[in-house]
Enzyme design. Sequence first.
Site, PDB file in Angstrom:
ATOM      1  N   LYS A  93       0.909  -1.280   0.385  1.00 28.10           N
ATOM      2  CA  LYS A  93      -0.009  -0.215   0.332  1.00 28.10           C
ATOM      3  C   LYS A  93       1.303   1.326   0.304  1.00 28.10           C
ATOM      4  O   LYS A  93       0.713   2.260  -0.698  1.00 28.10           O
ATOM      5  CB  LYS A  93      -0.838   0.188   1.286  1.00 28.10           C
ATOM      6  CG  LYS A  93      -1.817  -1.029   1.523  1.00 28.10           C
ATOM      7  CD  LYS A  93      -2.811  -0.897   2.193  1.00 28.10           C
ATOM      8  CE  LYS A  93      -3.581  -2.910   2.450  1.00 28.10           C
ATOM      9  NZ  LYS A  93      -4.614  -2.300   2.847  1.00 28.10           N
TER      10      LYS A  93
ATOM     11  N   GLN B 153      -4.975  -2.509   9.672  1.00 27.55           N
ATOM     12  CA  GLN B 153      -4.979  -3.012   8.980  1.00 27.55           C
ATOM     13  C   GLN B 153      -5.791  -4.620  10.169  1.00 27.55           C
ATOM     14  O   GLN B 153      -5.183  -4.229  10.538  1.00 27.55           O
ATOM     15  CB  GLN B 153      -3.329  -3.643   8.514  1.00 27.55           C
ATOM     16  CG  GLN B 153      -3.199  -5.139   7.732  1.00 27.55           C
ATOM     17  CD  GLN B 153      -3.381  -4.627   6.315  1.00 27.55           C
ATOM     18  OE1 GLN B 153      -3.457  -3.647   5.255  1.00 27.55           O
ATOM     19  NE2 GLN B 153      -4.372  -5.323   5.795  1.00 27.55           N
TER      20      GLN B 153
ATOM     21  N   ASP C 228     -11.194   2.245   2.972  1.00 26.20           N
ATOM     22  CA  ASP C 228     -11.528   0.914   3.158  1.00 26.20           C
ATOM     23  C   ASP C 228     -13.409   0.361   2.718  1.00 26.20           C
ATOM     24  O   ASP C 228     -13.509  -0.378   2.352  1.00 26.20           O
ATOM     25  CB  ASP C 228     -10.812   0.130   4.172  1.00 26.20           C
ATOM     26  CG  ASP C 228      -9.925  -0.920   3.863  1.00 26.20           C
ATOM     27  OD1 ASP C 228      -9.300  -1.341   2.546  1.00 26.20           O
ATOM     28  OD2 ASP C 228      -9.565  -1.417   4.924  1.00 26.20           O
TER      29      ASP C 228
END
Length: 281
Positions: free
Chosen positions: A52, A96, A119
Amino acid sequence: MVTIIDGKKISTDIKDELKEQVIKLKEKNIEPCLCVIQVGNDPASTIYVRNKKKACEYVGIKSIAYELGEETTQEQLMDLINELNNRKDVHGILVQLPLPGHIDEEKIIRAISPEKDVDGFHPESVGRLSIGQKGFISCTPAGVIQLLKRYGIEIEGKECVIVGRSNIVGKPMAMLMLRENATVTVCHSRTRNLPEITSRADILIVAMGKPRFITKEYVKPGAVVIDVGIHRNENNKLCGDVDYDDVIGKVSAITPVPGGVGPMTIAMLMYNCVEAAKSCE
Ligand code: NDP
């Protein structure tokens, strides 16, 4: 002839388009910024976080990594999220997953401001998707839509079968295909006669987490097959939920693993970050 859908190329195209948009944002003194929080040091998470960061560098997005110890408490994590929610220079916040067992993932996802939920996991983002309002969309299913559209694969009116109903892939995928006017069927572990149902699909999307499960008996001749699964096989090579070699002679188009859906997830995360920054214009 079968079309091999090249997710690597499409993801690079998307990142290149975003690069241009970031340059324009920077001219307006807006520097898109993504904060990535990792708790503990799960090796797979460390790789995802690193990828990322690399994608952010490529696109020109500032990334700030928070590498917190395994012993971090729920309260400490909440405090950090609250701080980032309030920072005007931060546009996206990503925690995460998975988190260590003592932390309540659901509460953490809810703590992220929906405006920074790149997300697309916050219940508000999920709700917006299901009622057709603008909001962040889970990156993997959003990436699948981009693959289909950029390959000119018609979705409207098509029979689409999705295998898997997870909150991050199967369910949002179904909402997105509905939004594109497909006729959608969602299968799961309790589905009876799976091959009979999947064999009806013009577009078959597989996100079941079972290596090479889908063989040619599950596929209609000429179908488009999208394989979301990622696994390591017995030779430590990557493979998907679809038995690629078995179905390849039967399909009209297919995503390979690796190089299909995988690279799209991060590209769509970058897209969401740029959208978040644009809303500050
Ligand atoms: P989950 O394990 O959360 O969900 C799997 C789904 O498949 C469940 O809904 C389950 O049904 C269903 N399922 C399992 N076995 C069967 C079966 N025999 N027949 C029918 N349905 C079945 O997985 P995810 O959605 O998170 O991920 C799916 C795959 O995609 C994984 O391989 C994962 O690694 C990969 N992935 C790839 C990403 C990428 O960037 N390319 C991103 C995210 C995931 P039930 O609900 O009844 O249990």
